[in-house]
Design a protein around this motif. Structure first.
Motif, PDB file in Angstrom:
ATOM      1  N   ASP A  88      47.425  76.052   0.056  1.00 51.22           N
ATOM      2  CA  ASP A  88      47.293  74.608  -0.171  1.00 51.22           C
ATOM      3  C   ASP A  88      48.614  74.030  -0.653  1.00 51.22           C
ATOM      4  O   ASP A  88      49.334  74.660  -1.432  1.00 51.22           O
ATOM      5  CB  ASP A  88      46.195  74.308  -1.188  1.00 51.22           C
ATOM      6  N   GLY A  95      41.230  70.063  -2.902  1.00 48.88           N
ATOM      7  CA  GLY A  95      41.475  68.826  -2.166  1.00 48.88           C
ATOM      8  C   GLY A  95      40.598  67.687  -2.633  1.00 48.88           C
ATOM      9  O   GLY A  95      40.331  67.540  -3.835  1.00 48.88           O
ATOM     10  N   SER A  97      37.506  67.384  -1.797  1.00 49.45           N
ATOM     11  CA  SER A  97      36.130  67.861  -1.963  1.00 49.45           C
ATOM     12  C   SER A  97      35.779  68.022  -3.437  1.00 49.45           C
ATOM     13  O   SER A  97      34.660  67.730  -3.848  1.00 49.45           O
ATOM     14  CB  SER A  97      35.957  69.186  -1.230  1.00 49.45           C
ATOM     15  N   CYS A 101      31.877  62.548  -4.744  1.00 51.12           N
ATOM     16  CA  CYS A 101      30.684  62.174  -5.534  1.00 51.12           C
ATOM     17  C   CYS A 101      29.672  63.310  -5.573  1.00 51.12           C
ATOM     18  O   CYS A 101      28.889  63.414  -6.519  1.00 51.12           O
ATOM     19  CB  CYS A 101      30.006  60.950  -4.930  1.00 51.12           C
ATOM     20  N   VAL A 103      27.254  63.992  -3.106  1.00 52.52           N
ATOM     21  CA  VAL A 103      26.005  63.803  -2.364  1.00 52.52           C
ATOM     22  C   VAL A 103      26.066  64.645  -1.092  1.00 52.52           C
ATOM     23  O   VAL A 103      26.957  64.466  -0.263  1.00 52.52           O
ATOM     24  CB  VAL A 103      25.801  62.318  -1.995  1.00 52.52           C
ATOM     25  N   ALA A 215      52.025  73.589   4.621  1.00 52.81           N
ATOM     26  CA  ALA A 215      52.235  74.021   6.014  1.00 52.81           C
ATOM     27  C   ALA A 215      53.022  72.938   6.752  1.00 52.81           C
ATOM     28  O   ALA A 215      52.668  71.759   6.674  1.00 52.81           O
ATOM     29  CB  ALA A 215      50.885  74.242   6.681  1.00 52.81           C
ATOM     30  N   SER A 470      37.571  67.571   7.998  1.00 52.02           N
ATOM     31  CA  SER A 470      38.012  66.252   8.439  1.00 52.02           C
ATOM     32  C   SER A 470      39.216  66.311   9.372  1.00 52.02           C
ATOM     33  O   SER A 470      39.705  65.268   9.815  1.00 52.02           O
ATOM     34  CB  SER A 470      38.336  65.381   7.226  1.00 52.02           C
ATOM     35  N   SER A 477      33.001  64.248   8.664  1.00 54.79           N
ATOM     36  CA  SER A 477      33.860  63.883   7.530  1.00 54.79           C
ATOM     37  C   SER A 477      33.106  63.657   6.231  1.00 54.79           C
ATOM     38  O   SER A 477      33.464  62.790   5.433  1.00 54.79           O
ATOM     39  CB  SER A 477      34.700  62.645   7.872  1.00 54.79           C
ATOM     40  N   LEU A 479      30.829  65.924   2.953  1.00 54.80           N
ATOM     41  CA  LEU A 479      30.890  67.246   2.308  1.00 54.80           C
ATOM     42  C   LEU A 479      30.137  68.334   3.064  1.00 54.80           C
ATOM     43  O   LEU A 479      30.717  69.343   3.476  1.00 54.80           O
ATOM     44  CB  LEU A 479      30.330  67.143   0.886  1.00 54.80           C
TER      45      LEU A 479
HETATM   46  C1  LIG Z   1      36.309  59.867  -4.024  1.00 58.66           C
HETATM   47  C2  LIG Z   1      35.579  60.467  -2.866  1.00 58.66           C
HETATM   48  C3  LIG Z   1      34.207  60.647  -2.954  1.00 58.66           C
HETATM   49  C4  LIG Z   1      33.511  61.223  -1.881  1.00 58.66           C
HETATM   50  N1  LIG Z   1      32.177  61.432  -2.016  1.00 58.66           N
HETATM   51  C5  LIG Z   1      31.493  62.069  -1.035  1.00 58.66           C
HETATM   52  C6  LIG Z   1      30.117  62.387  -1.191  1.00 58.66           C
HETATM   53  O1  LIG Z   1      29.485  62.138  -2.201  1.00 58.66           O
HETATM   54  N2  LIG Z   1      29.489  63.000  -0.157  1.00 58.66           N
HETATM   55  C7  LIG Z   1      30.142  63.334   0.989  1.00 58.66           C
HETATM   56  O2  LIG Z   1      29.504  63.899   1.872  1.00 58.66           O
HETATM   57  N3  LIG Z   1      31.463  63.066   1.158  1.00 58.66           N
HETATM   58  C8  LIG Z   1      32.146  62.447   0.168  1.00 58.66           C
HETATM   59  N4  LIG Z   1      33.474  62.191   0.317  1.00 58.66           N
HETATM   60  C9  LIG Z   1      34.150  62.665   1.525  1.00 58.66           C
HETATM   61  C10 LIG Z   1      34.419  64.158   1.388  1.00 58.66           C
HETATM   62  O3  LIG Z   1      34.914  64.418   0.111  1.00 58.66           O
HETATM   63  C11 LIG Z   1      35.416  64.636   2.414  1.00 58.66           C
HETATM   64  O4  LIG Z   1      34.920  64.370   3.686  1.00 58.66           O
HETATM   65  C12 LIG Z   1      35.622  66.155   2.325  1.00 58.66           C
HETATM   66  O5  LIG Z   1      35.875  66.514   1.008  1.00 58.66           O
HETATM   67  C13 LIG Z   1      36.757  66.595   3.186  1.00 58.66           C
HETATM   68  O6  LIG Z   1      36.771  67.990   3.165  1.00 58.66           O
HETATM   69  P1  LIG Z   1      37.965  68.799   3.821  1.00 58.66           P
HETATM   70  O7  LIG Z   1      37.821  70.200   3.371  1.00 58.66           O
HETATM   71  O8  LIG Z   1      38.041  68.507   5.265  1.00 58.66           O
HETATM   72  O9  LIG Z   1      39.274  68.141   3.179  1.00 58.66           O
HETATM   73  P2  LIG Z   1      39.818  68.204   1.676  1.00 58.66           P
HETATM   74  O10 LIG Z   1      38.775  68.492   0.700  1.00 58.66           O
HETATM   75  O11 LIG Z   1      40.617  66.978   1.472  1.00 58.66           O
HETATM   76  O12 LIG Z   1      40.779  69.457   1.706  1.00 58.66           O
HETATM   77  C14 LIG Z   1      41.960  69.480   2.462  1.00 58.66           C
HETATM   78  C15 LIG Z   1      42.969  70.324   1.720  1.00 58.66           C
HETATM   79  O13 LIG Z   1      44.085  70.544   2.566  1.00 58.66           O
HETATM   80  C16 LIG Z   1      45.262  70.471   1.794  1.00 58.66           C
HETATM   81  N5  LIG Z   1      46.383  70.159   2.688  1.00 58.66           N
HETATM   82  C17 LIG Z   1      46.620  69.016   3.360  1.00 58.66           C
HETATM   83  N6  LIG Z   1      47.749  69.127   4.086  1.00 58.66           N
HETATM   84  C18 LIG Z   1      48.224  70.373   3.871  1.00 58.66           C
HETATM   85  C19 LIG Z   1      49.370  71.084   4.342  1.00 58.66           C
HETATM   86  N7  LIG Z   1      50.264  70.528   5.171  1.00 58.66           N
HETATM   87  N8  LIG Z   1      49.546  72.368   3.919  1.00 58.66           N
HETATM   88  C20 LIG Z   1      48.670  72.953   3.055  1.00 58.66           C
HETATM   89  N9  LIG Z   1      47.582  72.308   2.563  1.00 58.66           N
HETATM   90  C21 LIG Z   1      47.359  71.038   2.990  1.00 58.66           C
HETATM   91  C22 LIG Z   1      44.959  69.376   0.793  1.00 58.66           C
HETATM   92  O14 LIG Z   1      45.801  69.448  -0.327  1.00 58.66           O
HETATM   93  C23 LIG Z   1      43.500  69.659   0.462  1.00 58.66           C
HETATM   94  O15 LIG Z   1      43.385  70.542  -0.624  1.00 58.66           O
HETATM   95  C24 LIG Z   1      34.201  61.598  -0.715  1.00 58.66           C
HETATM   96  C25 LIG Z   1      35.574  61.414  -0.619  1.00 58.66           C
HETATM   97  C26 LIG Z   1      36.271  60.854  -1.684  1.00 58.66           C
HETATM   98  C27 LIG Z   1      37.761  60.665  -1.570  1.00 58.66           C
END
Ligand SMILES: Cc1cc2nc3c(=O)[nH]c(=O)nc-3n(C[C@H](O)[C@H](O)[C@H](O)COP(=O)(O)OP(=O)(O)OC[C@H]3O[C@@H](n4cnc5c(N)ncnc54)[C@H](O)[C@@H]3O)c2cc1C
Length: 499
Positions: A88, A95, A97, A101, A103, A215, A470, A477, A479
């Motif tokens: 990361d 990230g 996640s 929230c 849900v 990355a 995502s 997109s 959780l």
């Molecule tokens: C405040 C907030 C509240 C939310 N509440 C909800 C909810 O209640 N229910 C729901 O279903 N969804 C919710 N969401 C949406 C949900 O959180 C996201 O869709 C989900 O967390 C995305 O998961 P992910 O693993 O794809 O990305 P992320 O959790 O964002 O993880 C991606 C990771 O990749 C890392 N990364 C990025 N680029 C690079 C790189 N070049 N090299 C190495 N690492 C990198 C980042 O640092 C991060 O740690 C919410 C979003 C936010 C912002």
């Protein structure tokens, strides 16, 4: 040194390190592979910012990103005994996640069944399918089906095998709140109680985490096959090259990348991003490798800057009003309010609540938000006149709003906006919180196969690279779908490593 290296020496170094080249890149400004070679290269030419490949680490599975998608992608490979490394760019895991929230829409999990809540994911999928077909936004129904049903498997495995803690359904199942929603231990806003055990459980099973590694490029061999990833070590300002048999890209969305949002979702370009992490770096790396974007212009819904307050309406009564004190929306939803606020151009809106929310199933979160956002909170107010004065809204308008709302509560039907959950009157003392609409996620992402392998624009798989969360177009997109999409990648990689 690296900029003066001539092409012959560069290739020699590349061959010595396993005949690999740094391919394309989000940050280093290299040319994409597969691009045309119209001109001739001159002896001594090189791309500034690139250096020969030198692998210092090797792993079976390399996962870019430690959010819910990345960690869920690690589950099957780790359990199958493969060497798994999660990297990361941040100095912490999780990230967006970890700060979500919390849900999670799941049906038929053991927790739900134990609480007497019926539900079978396959049956629910059959009911959901016509909705998706009507929308016409899904390109691969088999992938979408797997995302849908694996949410249940994910919740069950995280609870049983990793010790993830969810809020007991008894806390809210008889209140009128949706029992298709799972929440973390203390309710809304407590995602670490689900994800920290997953993180630690993966580590206990042998996965390693590398933080502060951003990355930047895929590394390809002489045939153009991806064989590793180049990282920038953010702490020590140097490159780190990692060799991997399989690479899973789970770097999240692009909602924080102003240029990408302006290009692909211009209607949201003038809204602030809620976080700073989702820069679309994985998208750009995959594109540079020959991958193809899909649905980049699909608008995601919006969020309040007090994200957790946005979801209170599922779990208790509240009344939401414009800066003019007028009710504008049904409150038993989460994202329609910021969407309507943005589209209506009224800048901000208020959530008005009372002791029912403060002492309800989400008491932990309500108290947390009242404490942490004291500058956005008004109340306690003993009368609607006092509340209107504290909110700086016209008292007559606010009182008229409550008169109309209370009449609809008494009639048992919200004729104005159709609210179904918690159609209940509020009583003094009143409180209100002000919030603003922000963008918080994106839908567009990489084109993939049903088993999540990255493809080019024609659908031809690009070897060794998988995408989830995502970073892909069809994950949803959110959780739990992102977690399920991680499982899909993890399972696919385990299968591929058998070959
Ligand atoms: C405040 C907030 C509240 C939310 N509440 C909800 C909810 O209640 N229910 C729901 O279903 N969804 C919710 N969401 C949406 C949900 O959180 C996201 O869709 C989900 O967390 C995305 O998961 P992910 O693993 O794809 O990305 P992320 O959790 O964002 O993880 C991606 C990771 O990749 C890392 N990364 C990025 N680029 C690079 C790189 N070049 N090299 C190495 N690492 C990198 C980042 O640092 C991060 O740690 C919410 C979003 C936010 C912002």
């Amino acid at each position: 040194m690296e900029t003066s290296m001539n092409r012959r020496n560069f290739l020699k170094a590349a061959v010595a390190s396993g005949a690999v080249l740094v391919a394309g890149g989000a940050l280093a400004g290299c040319a994409p592979t597969g691009g045309g070679s119209a001109g001739s290269s001159s002896e001594g030419d090189s791309v500034v910012g690139t250096s020969p490949v030198s692998f210092t680490e090797e792993t079976d599975v390399l996962i870019l990103g430690t959010g819910i998608a990345g960690m869920s992608a690690a589950m099957d490979p780790v359990e199958a005994g493969h060497k798994v490394m999660l990297a990361d760019k941040l100095d912490r895991v999780g990230g967006e996640s970890f700060i979500a929230c919390g849900v999670m829409n799941v049906s038929g999990s053991k927790m739900q069944k134990d609480a007497g809540i019926p539900g079978d994911p396959e049956e629910k999928w059959q009911a959901y399918l016509p909705v998706l077909e009507k929308k016409g936004e899904t390109d691969d129904m088999d992938y979408k089906h797997n995302v849908y049903v694996y949410q249940t498997e994910w919740a069950d495995r995280v609870a049983a095998d990793y010790g993830g803690v969810f809020q007991p359904l008894e806390a809210y199942k008889d209140t009128g709140a949706p029992t298709s929603m799972l929440l973390p231990e203390h309710g809304i806003g407590d995602m670490t109680t689900v994800l920290t055990p997953l993180q630690k459980g993966l580590e206990a099973k042998g996965a390693t985490y590398k933080l502060n590694l951003r990355a930047t490029n895929f590394i390809v061999d002489k045939d153009g096959t991806p064989v590793g990833v180049r990282f920038h070590d953010e702490k020590n300002d140097r490159n780190v090259d990692v060799k991997a048999s399989k690479i899973i890209v789970a770097t999240g969305g692009f909602s924080c990348n102003q240029e990408m949002v302006s290009t692909f979702v211009p209607s949201q370009a003038r809204l602030g991003p809620l976080t700073v992490y989702s820069m679309g770096e994985g998208h750009q790396m995959c594109k540079a490798l020959g991958g193809s974007y899909m649905h980049m212009d699909m608008e995601a819904n919006l969020m309040s800057d007090l994200a957790q307050v946005t979801v209170w309406g599922y779990f208790g009564p509240n009344v939401q009003v414009t800066p003019q004190g007028k009710r504008f929306i049904k409150e038993d939803q989460s994202h329609d309010s910021p969407d309507a606020c943005h589209k209506g151009g009224f800048g901000y809106w208020w959530t008005i609540f009372d002791n029912q929310l403060i002492t309800g199933s989400q008491a932990w979160n309500v108290e947390l938000n009242m404490k942490n956002n004291a500058d956005r909170l008004v109340g306690p107010c003993d009368t609607l006149d006092d509340l209107a004065a504290a909110m700086d809204v016209p008292a007559d308008a606010l009182k008229a709003t409550f008169e109309s709302y209370d009449a609809q509560v008494a009639a048992g039907e919200d004729k104005e906006f159709g609210k179904k959950l918690f159609l209940q009157s509020l009583a003094a003392p009143y409180y209100a919180m002000k919030h603003f609409p922000y963008r918080y996620k994106t839908h567009g992402g990489m084109k993939i196969t049903t088993d999540s392998q990255l493809t080019d624009k024609d659908g031809t798989p690009i070897p060794n690279v998988y995408c989830c969360g995502s970073t892909v177009a069809d994950s949803g997109s959110d959780l739990s779908p992102n977690a399920a999409s991680g499982l899909i990648s993890g399972k696919a990689v385990v299968e591929a490593l058998k070959a």
